[in-house]
Design an enzyme around this catalytic site. Structure first.
Site, PDB file in Angstrom:
ATOM      1  N   GLY A  93       0.791  -1.223   0.000  1.00 33.41           N
ATOM      2  CA  GLY A  93       0.000   0.000   0.000  1.00 33.41           C
ATOM      3  C   GLY A  93       0.826   1.276   0.000  1.00 33.41           C
ATOM      4  N   PRO A 101       1.719  -2.148  -8.772  1.00 26.64           N
ATOM      5  CA  PRO A 101       0.514  -2.847  -8.314  1.00 26.64           C
ATOM      6  C   PRO A 101       0.797  -3.657  -7.056  1.00 26.64           C
ATOM      7  CG  PRO A 101       1.480  -3.980 -10.212  1.00 26.64           C
ATOM      8  CD  PRO A 101       2.288  -2.725  -9.999  1.00 26.64           C
ATOM      9  N   ASP A 102      -0.178  -3.743  -6.174  1.00 27.53           N
ATOM     10  CA  ASP A 102       0.033  -4.651  -5.049  1.00 27.53           C
ATOM     11  C   ASP A 102      -0.304  -6.061  -5.527  1.00 27.53           C
ATOM     12  OD1 ASP A 102      -2.657  -5.004  -4.979  1.00 27.53           O
ATOM     13  OD2 ASP A 102      -2.996  -3.928  -3.119  1.00 27.53           O
ATOM     14  N   PHE A 103      -0.136  -7.024  -4.656  1.00 31.35           N
ATOM     15  CA  PHE A 103      -0.261  -8.399  -5.107  1.00 31.35           C
ATOM     16  C   PHE A 103      -1.682  -8.930  -5.019  1.00 31.35           C
ATOM     17  CE2 PHE A 103       4.177  -7.897  -4.557  1.00 31.35           C
ATOM     18  CZ  PHE A 103       4.754  -8.748  -5.484  1.00 31.35           C
ATOM     19  N   ARG A 104      -2.382  -8.511  -3.957  1.00 29.47           N
ATOM     20  CA  ARG A 104      -3.605  -9.234  -3.645  1.00 29.47           C
ATOM     21  C   ARG A 104      -4.910  -8.479  -3.869  1.00 29.47           C
ATOM     22  NH1 ARG A 104      -1.851 -13.774  -1.053  1.00 29.47           N
ATOM     23  NH2 ARG A 104       0.385 -13.675  -0.695  1.00 29.47           N
ATOM     24  N   ASN A 175       7.959  -4.943   0.825  1.00 32.34           N
ATOM     25  CA  ASN A 175       8.071  -4.618  -0.599  1.00 32.34           C
ATOM     26  C   ASN A 175       9.462  -4.944  -1.148  1.00 32.34           C
ATOM     27  OD1 ASN A 175       5.502  -3.686  -0.243  1.00 32.34           O
ATOM     28  ND2 ASN A 175       6.128  -1.549  -0.015  1.00 32.34           N
ATOM     29  N   ILE A 176       9.497  -5.282  -2.426  1.00 32.70           N
ATOM     30  CA  ILE A 176      10.761  -5.643  -3.066  1.00 32.70           C
ATOM     31  C   ILE A 176      11.152  -4.580  -4.089  1.00 32.70           C
ATOM     32  CG2 ILE A 176      10.526  -8.129  -2.739  1.00 32.70           C
ATOM     33  CD1 ILE A 176       9.338  -8.274  -5.577  1.00 32.70           C
ATOM     34  N   ASP A 177      10.474  -3.420  -4.018  1.00 27.90           N
ATOM     35  CA  ASP A 177      10.654  -2.408  -5.065  1.00 27.90           C
ATOM     36  C   ASP A 177      11.836  -1.468  -4.855  1.00 27.90           C
ATOM     37  OD1 ASP A 177       9.681  -0.625  -3.074  1.00 27.90           O
ATOM     38  OD2 ASP A 177       7.625  -0.988  -3.710  1.00 27.90           O
ATOM     39  N   HIS A 194      11.180  -9.379   2.595  1.00 21.17           N
ATOM     40  CA  HIS A 194      11.051 -10.311   1.466  1.00 21.17           C
ATOM     41  C   HIS A 194      12.154 -10.111   0.428  1.00 21.17           C
ATOM     42  CE1 HIS A 194       6.526 -10.659   2.624  1.00 21.17           C
ATOM     43  NE2 HIS A 194       7.310 -11.335   3.423  1.00 21.17           N
ATOM     44  N   CYS A 231      29.195 -23.187 -15.339  1.00 24.65           N
ATOM     45  CA  CYS A 231      28.099 -23.151 -14.356  1.00 24.65           C
ATOM     46  C   CYS A 231      26.769 -22.905 -15.081  1.00 24.65           C
ATOM     47  CB  CYS A 231      28.329 -22.082 -13.292  1.00 24.65           C
ATOM     48  SG  CYS A 231      26.978 -22.021 -12.100  1.00 24.65           S
ATOM     49  N   THR A 269      -0.599  -2.369   4.631  1.00 20.40           N
ATOM     50  CA  THR A 269      -0.538  -3.826   4.572  1.00 20.40           C
ATOM     51  C   THR A 269      -1.793  -4.380   5.225  1.00 20.40           C
ATOM     52  OG1 THR A 269       0.571  -5.819   5.382  1.00 20.40           O
ATOM     53  CG2 THR A 269       0.950  -3.803   6.631  1.00 20.40           C
ATOM     54  N   GLU A 295      -8.348  -0.327   4.701  1.00 19.98           N
ATOM     55  CA  GLU A 295      -9.314  -1.164   5.399  1.00 19.98           C
ATOM     56  C   GLU A 295      -8.793  -1.493   6.782  1.00 19.98           C
ATOM     57  OE1 GLU A 295     -12.171  -1.934   4.125  1.00 19.98           O
ATOM     58  OE2 GLU A 295     -11.746  -1.142   2.122  1.00 19.98           O
ATOM     59  N   CYS A 330      -1.816   5.672   2.377  1.00 21.78           N
ATOM     60  CA  CYS A 330      -0.615   5.907   3.182  1.00 21.78           C
ATOM     61  C   CYS A 330      -0.113   7.336   2.990  1.00 21.78           C
ATOM     62  CB  CYS A 330       0.469   4.906   2.803  1.00 21.78           C
ATOM     63  SG  CYS A 330      -0.034   3.217   3.112  1.00 21.78           S
TER      64      CYS A 330
END
Ligand SMILES: [Zn+2]
Length: 405
Positions: A93, A101-104, A175-177, A194, A231, A269, A295, A330
């Site tokens: 968020g 975009p968020d994931f869910r 977040n991974i951003d 993450h 490799c 979140t 929410e 936020c």
């Protein structure tokens, strides 16, 4: 909710208002006082519930440190110098206003928009086992969401401001951003629960690769391969997939930080992903907690209930003494907080100045993406994007876990 167990049988314990889903290991509804210390449910990985109950039973009664249980109460608490060890926790968020975009989220969320990648199921995008056989979809998505194309949000700069003012103990992000780093937050103050795109490793020989190495490959639509002789392993960004362990820094910092926390701010979140979600109960019993979100609960109330019954939020309860919920985005939450704290002009200026600085870099990267997109690469690797079976590594054993992006 009915008072029954997960097997459908009514509870035989008087006042039992909860049941435990053994498959998902989650409390669905309950009353801590009714939990039997020696019950099967209190053993193993869920014994945390018992530990928390013990603490609540034996500790001194909680004290309300806020003047009022609203945003003004939080503001007075900060203004009064009553906190110097603020922990912030954030989810997708805080980055949505940057265009990520968020994931869910239904409809707009990432998981609802993955048809083009032809995945067997949405979470396959971040499934280590699937990735090793079929890395193409992940790298196609990585190209679209590559860090540097997006700008940090006012919320990111608010968190940095807390640090500048000497108030931030640590920022925990799901977040991974990498937007926290781009906002200029000291990496020492950051825990990327993450992982992130900042580093990468070969899945076979574990050689480390830089973000720059990955950037050239990913933006060109080429699957990054290890350069070690013979490799040729896939090089994976150090983000946590299903099947990966969380970074060591996460557990180290959680252990070190949460006992010291004197104000917890949770933003953007829905608190549905463990173990991140359960951190909110690790702060001391009197520590005020502010939750800024669209929410009050996530759609998956099951997990929220888990938090609730482990010393969790009591926003609307008569016995609430420390929890404040602020409904909204936020950015709006941070601007409102800043205004009440007398920091708004400072925040507005920081956002303006920093965005002006990085606008140039963002444009450069966007033109790089365009350039690569217009080039028709002839490499075999790129032709393999999105096709299964490009590589598999039998030496790596993978077990699925609850770890989620
Ligand atoms: Zn390698």
């Amino acid at each position: 909710m009915a008072s029954k167990r997960d097997d459908g049988e009514p509870s035989t314990v008087p006042n039992m208002k909860w049941y435990f889903d053994k498959k998902t290991k989650q409390i669905v509804f309950g009353d801590v006082s009714a939990i039997e210390p020696d019950s099967e449910e209190m053993k193993g990985p869920d014994s945390l519930l018992y530990e928390v109950k013990k603490k609540l039973d034996t500790g001194p009664p909680p004290v309300q440190l806020l003047d009022t249980l609203d945003l003004d109460g939080i503001v007075n608490f900060i203004k009064g110098g009553k906190c110097q060890n603020i922990i912030t926790m954030a989810g997708a968020g805080i980055s949505t206003s940057a265009g990520i975009p968020d994931f869910r989220s239904p409809v707009t969320g990432l998981y609802d928009n993955l048809e083009k990648y032809d995945l067997p199921y949405p979470e396959a995008m971040f499934d280590l086992e699937y990735f090793q056989k079929t890395p193409g979809p992940f790298f196609s998505l990585a190209k679209e969401l590559w860090p540097g194309i997006f700008k940090p949000t006012p919320c990111h700069y608010f968190i940095k401001m807390l640090h500048t003012k000497g108030l931030l103990l640590r920022h925990y992000t799901q977040n991974i951003d990498t937007l926290e780093i781009q906002s200029g937050l000291d990496p020492e103050k950051l825990v990327e629960a993450h992982g992130s795109f900042r580093t990468a490793h070969c899945l076979i020989c574990k050689k480390e690769y830089s973000k720059e190495f990955m950037e050239d490959k990913v933006l060109a639509g080429v699957i990054p391969r290890c350069e070690h002789t013979e490799c040729n392993g896939i090089v994976k960004p150090d983000i946590v997939f299903f099947g990966d362990m969380l970074p060591k820094k996460f557990s180290d910092c959680v252990e070190e930080d949460f006992g010291k926390c004197d104000l917890l701010i949770i933003m953007g979140t829905s608190l549905v992903v463990q173990p991140f979600a359960s951190l909110s109960h690790r702060v001391p019993i009197n520590t005020p907690r502010l939750y800024i979100n669209l929410e009050k609960t996530g759609t998956e109330g099951v997990n929220f209930a888990f938090i609730f019954f482990t010393g969790g939020f009591k926003f609307d309860d008569k016995d609430n003494y420390r929890d404040v919920f602020w409904k909204g985005t936020c950015d709006d939450g941070c601007f409102t907080l800043s205004q009440k704290l007398g920091w708004k002009d400072e925040l507005v200026n920081i956002v303006k100045q920093e965005h002006a600085k990085i606008n140039k870099e963002v444009l450069l990267l966007k033109s790089k993406v365009k350039k690569f997109s217009s080039q028709k690469t002839k490499s075999t690797e790129s032709r393999n994007l999105g096709k299964p079976g490009t590589h598999s590594d039998s030496k790596i054993s993978v077990s699925k876990s609850k770890r989620k992006i």
